[in-house]
Motif scaffolding. Structure first.
Motif, short mmCIF file in Angstrom:
data_model
loop_
_atom_site.label_atom_id
_atom_site.label_comp_id
_atom_site.label_asym_id
_atom_site.label_seq_id
_atom_site.Cartn_x
_atom_site.Cartn_y
_atom_site.Cartn_z
N VAL A 36 24.34 -8.41 43.20
CA VAL A 36 25.31 -7.61 42.45
C VAL A 36 25.19 -7.98 40.98
CG1 VAL A 36 26.97 -7.32 44.34
CG2 VAL A 36 27.15 -9.32 42.83
N ALA A 37 25.56 -7.04 40.11
CA ALA A 37 25.53 -7.30 38.67
C ALA A 37 26.76 -8.11 38.27
CB ALA A 37 25.50 -5.98 37.90
N VAL A 38 26.52 -9.22 37.59
CA VAL A 38 27.60 -10.15 37.27
C VAL A 38 28.68 -9.51 36.41
CG1 VAL A 38 28.12 -12.26 36.02
CG2 VAL A 38 26.16 -12.18 37.56
N GLY A 39 28.30 -8.68 35.46
CA GLY A 39 29.30 -8.09 34.58
C GLY A 39 30.09 -6.97 35.21
N GLU A 45 31.67 -12.03 46.59
CA GLU A 45 32.20 -12.02 47.96
C GLU A 45 31.48 -11.03 48.87
OE1 GLU A 45 34.70 -14.10 49.35
OE2 GLU A 45 34.14 -15.14 47.51
N VAL A 46 31.13 -9.86 48.33
CA VAL A 46 30.48 -8.84 49.16
C VAL A 46 29.15 -9.34 49.70
CG1 VAL A 46 29.30 -7.70 47.23
CG2 VAL A 46 29.83 -6.40 49.30
N LEU A 47 28.48 -10.22 48.97
CA LEU A 47 27.20 -10.76 49.44
C LEU A 47 27.41 -11.64 50.66
CD1 LEU A 47 25.61 -11.75 46.00
CD2 LEU A 47 25.46 -9.58 47.23
N TYR A 48 28.48 -12.44 50.65
CA TYR A 48 28.80 -13.27 51.81
C TYR A 48 29.11 -12.40 53.02
CZ TYR A 48 29.56 -16.92 48.28
OH TYR A 48 29.42 -17.80 47.24
N ASP A 49 29.86 -11.31 52.78
CA ASP A 49 30.26 -10.43 53.88
C ASP A 49 29.04 -9.78 54.52
OD1 ASP A 49 32.90 -11.04 53.40
OD2 ASP A 49 33.27 -9.27 52.16
N ILE A 50 28.12 -9.27 53.69
CA ILE A 50 26.94 -8.59 54.21
C ILE A 50 26.04 -9.56 54.97
CG2 ILE A 50 24.80 -7.41 53.56
CD1 ILE A 50 26.35 -6.11 51.27
N HIS A 55 31.80 -18.28 53.21
CA HIS A 55 32.14 -18.06 51.81
C HIS A 55 32.18 -19.38 51.06
CE1 HIS A 55 33.72 -13.73 52.08
NE2 HIS A 55 33.16 -14.01 53.24
N GLY A 56 31.95 -19.30 49.78
CA GLY A 56 32.09 -20.48 48.95
C GLY A 56 30.79 -21.12 48.52
N LYS A 57 29.70 -20.85 49.22
CA LYS A 57 28.41 -21.41 48.81
C LYS A 57 27.95 -20.69 47.55
CE LYS A 57 23.79 -22.54 50.52
NZ LYS A 57 22.83 -22.39 51.65
N PRO A 58 27.63 -21.42 46.47
CA PRO A 58 27.28 -20.77 45.21
C PRO A 58 26.07 -19.85 45.34
CG PRO A 58 27.67 -23.12 44.89
CD PRO A 58 27.65 -22.89 46.36
N VAL A 59 26.09 -18.76 44.59
CA VAL A 59 24.99 -17.79 44.57
C VAL A 59 24.30 -17.88 43.21
CG1 VAL A 59 24.40 -15.34 44.66
CG2 VAL A 59 26.17 -16.25 46.18
#
Length: 203
Positions: A36-39, A45-50, A55-59
């Motif tokens: 996802v684009a940071v800005g 969160e959506v990346l964890y869901d997919i 949740h909580g592990k840094p991306v």
């Protein structure tokens, strides 16, 4: 001509999706990524869901130039800049203290951010067109093997995104080397595409 038009249509669709805060699948130099684009996205969160990942592990962020270290890092040591100038673009992720330009939801619990410049023309163009780093993780369901070619992408994951870009190169499949650059010396977190010997050779 048709291939060029198809490429541009795909790129435009991906930029539009990312600019709307939506996740996109795209190639990097190591594996296919999900980002996802940071800005534009409020959090990863959506990346964890997919991925169906805890949740909580840094991306980590994929960035377009070595200057991103100064833009998004804080009190970044000179050795980190040397590492970036030497090995970027390439499979080296540098963990630095997060600067003011890093939204809190994207920081680790200890206030750091991991940055990497991928050695993939499509990924770099996507970052340039969007105008923001891409918070990116490998495009696989948690526990599955990260995809090195487009055909290895899980259909269930692809159904979760509106755009999936591809290129014709097989990815290395070797994870990036991760160095913690928040101290006085770089500390190896994970050895990957760049060896300890490569790093030590810098002196």
């Amino acid at each position: 001509m048709e291939d060029s038009e198809s490429y541009e249509r795909g790129m435009a669709s991906a930029v539009a999706a990312l600019s709307a805060g939506l996740p996109v699948v795209f190639p990097t130099d190591t594996v296919y990524g999900l980002g996802v684009a940071v800005g534009m996205a409020k959090s990863p969160e959506v990346l964890y869901d997919i991925k169906r990942r805890d949740h909580g592990k840094p991306v980590a962020w994929l960035v377009g130039t070595p200057d991103a270290l100064s833009l998004y890092g804080k009190a970044v040591p000179e050795f980190a800049h040397i590492l970036a100038r030497t090995f970027w673009p390439g499979p080296l992720t540098l963990i630095v203290k997060a600067g003011l330009n890093v939204p809190e939801p994207f920081q680790s619990q200890s206030g750091t951010i991991a940055l990497r410049m991928p050695d993939n023309a499509l990924a770099l163009r996507l970052i340039e067109r969007v105008g923001f780093p891409l918070a990116t993780t490998s495009a696989n369901i948690s526990g599955q093997k990260p995809p090195r070619v487009f055909g290895e992408l899980d259909p269930a994951l692809l159904r979760e995104v509106t755009v999936a870009l591809r290129d014709d190169t097989e990815k290395s499949g070797v994870a990036s080397t991760v160095l913690d650059c928040t101290g006085d010396h770089p500390a190896m977190v994970r050895e990957g595409g760049i060896s300890i010997a490569d790093i030590q050779a810098l002196g």
